[in-house]
Design a protein around this motif. Sequence first.
Motif, PDB file in Angstrom:
ATOM      1  N   MET A   1       0.838  -1.193   0.000  1.00 47.81           N
ATOM      2  CA  MET A   1       0.000   0.000   0.000  1.00 47.81           C
ATOM      3  C   MET A   1       0.878   1.251   0.000  1.00 47.81           C
ATOM      4  SD  MET A   1      -2.856   0.984   2.789  1.00 47.81           S
ATOM      5  CE  MET A   1      -3.893   2.361   2.576  1.00 47.81           C
ATOM      6  N   ILE A   2       0.496   2.223  -0.786  1.00 48.51           N
ATOM      7  CA  ILE A   2       1.208   3.502  -0.841  1.00 48.51           C
ATOM      8  C   ILE A   2       0.670   4.393   0.271  1.00 48.51           C
ATOM      9  CG2 ILE A   2       1.597   5.569  -2.222  1.00 48.51           C
ATOM     10  CD1 ILE A   2       1.422   3.729  -4.694  1.00 48.51           C
ATOM     11  N   HIS A   3       1.592   4.982   1.056  1.00 48.68           N
ATOM     12  CA  HIS A   3       1.196   5.846   2.165  1.00 48.68           C
ATOM     13  C   HIS A   3       1.524   7.303   1.856  1.00 48.68           C
ATOM     14  CE1 HIS A   3       0.212   2.713   5.061  1.00 48.68           C
ATOM     15  NE2 HIS A   3       1.185   2.018   4.488  1.00 48.68           N
ATOM     16  N   SER A   4       0.662   8.189   2.314  1.00 46.75           N
ATOM     17  CA  SER A   4       0.871   9.625   2.191  1.00 46.75           C
ATOM     18  C   SER A   4       0.139  10.311   3.337  1.00 46.75           C
ATOM     19  CB  SER A   4       0.328  10.132   0.848  1.00 46.75           C
ATOM     20  OG  SER A   4      -1.087  10.069   0.859  1.00 46.75           O
ATOM     21  N   LYS A   5       0.278  11.611   3.425  1.00 46.24           N
ATOM     22  CA  LYS A   5      -0.466  12.354   4.446  1.00 46.24           C
ATOM     23  C   LYS A   5      -1.973  12.197   4.238  1.00 46.24           C
ATOM     24  CE  LYS A   5       1.102  16.586   4.391  1.00 46.24           C
ATOM     25  NZ  LYS A   5       1.755  17.889   4.575  1.00 46.24           N
ATOM     26  N   GLU A   6      -2.386  12.036   2.997  1.00 45.13           N
ATOM     27  CA  GLU A   6      -3.820  11.966   2.683  1.00 45.13           C
ATOM     28  C   GLU A   6      -4.483  10.677   3.177  1.00 45.13           C
ATOM     29  OE1 GLU A   6      -1.497  13.154   0.394  1.00 45.13           O
ATOM     30  OE2 GLU A   6      -2.166  15.173   0.879  1.00 45.13           O
ATOM     31  N   ASN A   7      -3.732   9.571   3.297  1.00 45.74           N
ATOM     32  CA  ASN A   7      -4.371   8.316   3.690  1.00 45.74           C
ATOM     33  C   ASN A   7      -3.796   7.707   4.975  1.00 45.74           C
ATOM     34  OD1 ASN A   7      -1.928   7.225   2.873  1.00 45.74           O
ATOM     35  ND2 ASN A   7      -2.777   5.933   1.267  1.00 45.74           N
ATOM     36  N   SER A   8      -3.068   8.490   5.756  1.00 48.18           N
ATOM     37  CA  SER A   8      -2.455   7.989   6.982  1.00 48.18           C
ATOM     38  C   SER A   8      -3.186   8.492   8.218  1.00 48.18           C
ATOM     39  CB  SER A   8      -0.995   8.434   7.053  1.00 48.18           C
ATOM     40  OG  SER A   8      -0.261   7.844   6.005  1.00 48.18           O
ATOM     41  N   GLU A   9      -3.028   7.749   9.312  1.00 52.94           N
ATOM     42  CA  GLU A   9      -3.594   8.182  10.596  1.00 52.94           C
ATOM     43  C   GLU A   9      -2.981   9.522  10.965  1.00 52.94           C
ATOM     44  OE1 GLU A   9      -3.604   6.778  15.252  1.00 52.94           O
ATOM     45  OE2 GLU A   9      -3.235   5.272  13.706  1.00 52.94           O
ATOM     46  N   TYR A  10      -3.805  10.422  11.498  1.00 51.69           N
ATOM     47  CA  TYR A  10      -3.412  11.809  11.754  1.00 51.69           C
ATOM     48  C   TYR A  10      -3.745  12.182  13.183  1.00 51.69           C
ATOM     49  CZ  TYR A  10      -4.040  16.915  11.659  1.00 51.69           C
ATOM     50  OH  TYR A  10      -3.986  18.245  11.923  1.00 51.69           O
ATOM     51  N   TYR A  11      -2.878  12.969  13.801  1.00 47.81           N
ATOM     52  CA  TYR A  11      -3.210  13.521  15.123  1.00 47.81           C
ATOM     53  C   TYR A  11      -2.491  14.854  15.321  1.00 47.81           C
ATOM     54  CZ  TYR A  11       1.255  11.564  16.831  1.00 47.81           C
ATOM     55  OH  TYR A  11       2.572  11.256  17.014  1.00 47.81           O
ATOM     56  N   ILE A  12      -2.990  15.620  16.265  1.00 49.73           N
ATOM     57  CA  ILE A  12      -2.393  16.908  16.634  1.00 49.73           C
ATOM     58  C   ILE A  12      -1.716  16.744  17.986  1.00 49.73           C
ATOM     59  CG2 ILE A  12      -2.896  19.310  17.274  1.00 49.73           C
ATOM     60  CD1 ILE A  12      -5.160  19.271  15.234  1.00 49.73           C
ATOM     61  N   TRP A  13      -0.524  17.295  18.124  1.00 53.06           N
ATOM     62  CA  TRP A  13       0.194  17.249  19.399  1.00 53.06           C
ATOM     63  C   TRP A  13       0.721  18.640  19.725  1.00 53.06           C
ATOM     64  CZ3 TRP A  13       5.430  18.457  19.293  1.00 53.06           C
ATOM     65  CH2 TRP A  13       6.060  18.402  18.049  1.00 53.06           C
ATOM     66  N   GLY A  14       1.035  18.851  20.991  1.00 51.88           N
ATOM     67  CA  GLY A  14       1.605  20.138  21.411  1.00 51.88           C
ATOM     68  C   GLY A  14       0.708  21.298  21.033  1.00 51.88           C
ATOM     69  N   ASN A  15       1.318  22.375  20.559  1.00 54.91           N
ATOM     70  CA  ASN A  15       0.603  23.601  20.219  1.00 54.91           C
ATOM     71  C   ASN A  15       0.307  23.626  18.717  1.00 54.91           C
ATOM     72  OD1 ASN A  15      -0.528  26.109  20.312  1.00 54.91           O
ATOM     73  ND2 ASN A  15       1.381  27.217  20.630  1.00 54.91           N
ATOM     74  N   LEU A  16      -0.715  22.859  18.303  1.00 53.09           N
ATOM     75  CA  LEU A  16      -1.162  22.743  16.911  1.00 53.09           C
ATOM     76  C   LEU A  16      -0.111  22.154  15.972  1.00 53.09           C
ATOM     77  CD1 LEU A  16      -3.235  26.033  16.549  1.00 53.09           C
ATOM     78  CD2 LEU A  16      -4.057  23.732  17.069  1.00 53.09           C
TER      79      LEU A  16
END
Length: 114
Positions: free
Chosen positions: A1-16
């Motif tokens: 599978m090809i991974h990119s920002k568009e299809n990967s798990e995402y989270y916010i940490w620290g100050n945005l």
Amino acid sequence: MIHSKENSEYYIWGNLCESWILKNTNKISIKQEKMPAGTSEKLHFHKVAEQFFYILKGEAVFFINEERFWVKQNESISIAPESKHLISNESAEEIEFLVISSPPADHDRIEVKE
């Protein structure tokens, strides 16, 4: 599978600050992260994990065992286990980088009381 920002798990940490998990196994973690101007993480260390940071955009400042390092776009830095460290964006622009941890550092992070 090809991974990119568009299809990967995402989270916010620290100050945005943002993180995209490109790969995460019991042996290695690869994340693409973005930090807005003027942000920093807290001083910490990992007992087991070694980390490798590669700057994709901008210039990051690393504090490692009380030394300061400026790492520019297309440059990298490695951080050995037990090294007290943090990454900071002291510039007026956002920075973007890859952080590779072996083994993954998610459950191996100890914050240093200042």
